[in-house]
Motif scaffolding. Structure first.
Motif, mmCIF file in Angstrom:
data_model
loop_
_atom_site.group_PDB
_atom_site.id
_atom_site.type_symbol
_atom_site.label_atom_id
_atom_site.label_comp_id
_atom_site.label_asym_id
_atom_site.label_seq_id
_atom_site.Cartn_x
_atom_site.Cartn_y
_atom_site.Cartn_z
ATOM 1 N N VAL A 56 0.871 -1.177 0.000
ATOM 2 C CA VAL A 56 0.000 0.000 0.000
ATOM 3 C C VAL A 56 0.906 1.225 0.000
ATOM 4 N N LYS A 57 0.695 2.102 -0.937
ATOM 5 C CA LYS A 57 1.519 3.309 -1.025
ATOM 6 C C LYS A 57 1.088 4.288 0.070
ATOM 7 N N PRO A 58 2.053 4.984 0.687
ATOM 8 C CA PRO A 58 1.711 5.933 1.758
ATOM 9 C C PRO A 58 0.660 6.960 1.333
ATOM 10 N N GLU A 59 0.701 7.385 0.082
ATOM 11 C CA GLU A 59 -0.281 8.373 -0.374
ATOM 12 C C GLU A 59 -1.685 7.779 -0.500
ATOM 13 N N ASP A 60 -1.799 6.445 -0.412
ATOM 14 C CA ASP A 60 -3.108 5.783 -0.470
ATOM 15 C C ASP A 60 -3.642 5.434 0.919
ATOM 16 N N ILE A 61 -3.008 5.980 1.968
ATOM 17 C CA ILE A 61 -3.432 5.713 3.349
ATOM 18 C C ILE A 61 -3.968 7.001 3.956
ATOM 19 N N ASP A 62 -5.124 6.906 4.617
ATOM 20 C CA ASP A 62 -5.739 8.054 5.291
ATOM 21 C C ASP A 62 -6.001 7.662 6.746
ATOM 22 N N VAL A 63 -5.422 8.419 7.678
ATOM 23 C CA VAL A 63 -5.616 8.177 9.112
ATOM 24 C C VAL A 63 -6.355 9.383 9.685
ATOM 25 N N ARG A 64 -7.466 9.120 10.375
ATOM 26 C CA ARG A 64 -8.267 10.207 10.954
ATOM 27 C C ARG A 64 -8.682 9.859 12.372
ATOM 28 N N VAL A 65 -8.775 10.908 13.201
ATOM 29 C CA VAL A 65 -9.333 10.765 14.541
ATOM 30 C C VAL A 65 -10.465 11.779 14.649
ATOM 31 N N GLU A 66 -11.659 11.256 14.929
ATOM 32 C CA GLU A 66 -12.822 12.132 15.046
ATOM 33 C C GLU A 66 -13.781 11.529 16.063
ATOM 34 N N ASN A 67 -14.229 12.353 17.018
ATOM 35 C CA ASN A 67 -15.175 11.914 18.052
ATOM 36 C C ASN A 67 -14.712 10.627 18.749
ATOM 37 N N ASN A 68 -13.442 10.615 19.156
ATOM 38 C CA ASN A 68 -12.832 9.464 19.850
ATOM 39 C C ASN A 68 -12.914 8.169 19.050
ATOM 40 N N THR A 69 -12.861 8.296 17.716
ATOM 41 C CA THR A 69 -12.801 7.134 16.834
ATOM 42 C C THR A 69 -11.615 7.304 15.890
ATOM 43 N N LEU A 70 -10.756 6.291 15.864
ATOM 44 C CA LEU A 70 -9.623 6.276 14.947
ATOM 45 C C LEU A 70 -10.046 5.472 13.723
ATOM 46 N N THR A 71 -9.875 6.063 12.545
ATOM 47 C CA THR A 71 -10.230 5.382 11.301
ATOM 48 C C THR A 71 -9.018 5.340 10.384
ATOM 49 N N PRO A 104 -10.468 5.385 24.038
ATOM 50 C CA PRO A 104 -10.848 5.889 25.354
ATOM 51 C C PRO A 104 -10.569 7.383 25.442
ATOM 52 N N ASN A 105 -11.303 8.087 26.280
ATOM 53 C CA ASN A 105 -11.105 9.540 26.400
ATOM 54 C C ASN A 105 -9.855 9.893 27.202
ATOM 55 N N THR A 106 -9.065 8.912 27.590
ATOM 56 C CA THR A 106 -7.820 9.162 28.320
ATOM 57 C C THR A 106 -6.649 9.431 27.379
ATOM 58 N N LEU A 107 -6.889 9.361 26.066
ATOM 59 C CA LEU A 107 -5.820 9.593 25.086
ATOM 60 C C LEU A 107 -5.867 11.019 24.566
ATOM 61 N N ARG A 127 -1.111 9.133 26.088
ATOM 62 C CA ARG A 127 -2.123 9.361 27.135
ATOM 63 C C ARG A 127 -2.104 10.828 27.539
ATOM 64 N N LYS A 128 -3.246 11.323 27.967
ATOM 65 C CA LYS A 128 -3.301 12.664 28.543
ATOM 66 C C LYS A 128 -2.518 12.629 29.850
ATOM 67 N N GLU A 129 -1.893 13.744 30.179
ATOM 68 C CA GLU A 129 -1.104 13.805 31.416
ATOM 69 C C GLU A 129 -1.955 13.419 32.624
ATOM 70 N N SER A 130 -3.208 13.846 32.647
ATOM 71 C CA SER A 130 -4.083 13.542 33.788
ATOM 72 C C SER A 130 -4.420 12.052 33.876
ATOM 73 N N ALA A 131 -4.204 11.294 32.796
ATOM 74 C CA ALA A 131 -4.522 9.868 32.790
ATOM 75 C C ALA A 131 -3.316 8.984 33.069
ATOM 76 N N LYS A 132 -2.123 9.573 33.099
ATOM 77 C CA LYS A 132 -0.917 8.774 33.341
ATOM 78 C C LYS A 132 -0.829 8.401 34.816
ATOM 79 N N PRO A 133 -0.296 7.228 35.112
ATOM 80 C CA PRO A 133 -0.154 6.811 36.517
ATOM 81 C C PRO A 133 0.779 7.752 37.280
#
Length: 142
Positions: A56-71, A104-107, A127-133
């Motif tokens: 798969v060529k890099p230009e043929d890959i689409d990565v999106r994050v929307e409403n806590n969903t990674l696509t 998760p909303n901790t990211l 992770r969000k700083e507030s979610a780290k141990p």
């Protein structure tokens, strides 16, 4: 003396079977002839996804994050060469694919990073700083 008839290894095999069946049943059969395999690793600092995307060529890959969903969307094209004759088999799948994952909303989705190397797409979400141990020191009272 009791004997444990179910070992942890049996559960591992069952988990792989459950994951495969869930993936098979949740994906439409038409319009998407293949779906890349994905490994997901979570530690104290981040969540990492690795997707197998050979040819798969890099230009043929689409990565999106929307409403806590990674696509992850993309396409693997069959390069038809009229000069090449004698195919015995074509078993690999080609065409468009899409995979979506609830996050998760901790990211911290604002700091998502993606890297493509040797046919493997690696996506890292810290992770969000507030979610780290955190370690809490215990005060001693006299």
């Amino acid at each position: 003396m009791s004997t444990n008839l179910i070992s942890p290894d049996h559960f591992t095999g069952l988990k792989f079977f459950e994951d495969a069946m869930t993936r098979l049943m949740s994906e439409p059969r038409s319009g998407r002839p293949w779906s890349p395999a994905v490994d997901i690793l979570e530690d104290d600092h981040s969540l990492t996804l690795k997707a197998d995307l050979p040819d798969v060529k890099p230009e043929d890959i689409d990565v999106r994050v929307e409403n806590n969903t990674l696509t992850i969307k993309g396409s693997r094209k069959f390069e038809k060469d009229e000069n090449v004759k004698g195919w015995h088999r074509i078993e690999r799948s080609y065409g468009d694919f899409v995979r979506s994952f609830s996050l998760p909303n901790t990211l911290d989705t604002e700091k998502v990073a993606a890297d493509y190397k040797n046919g493997v797409l690696t996506i890292t979400l810290p992770r969000k700083e507030s979610a780290k141990p955190k370690s809490v020191k215990v005060a001693v009272q006299n």
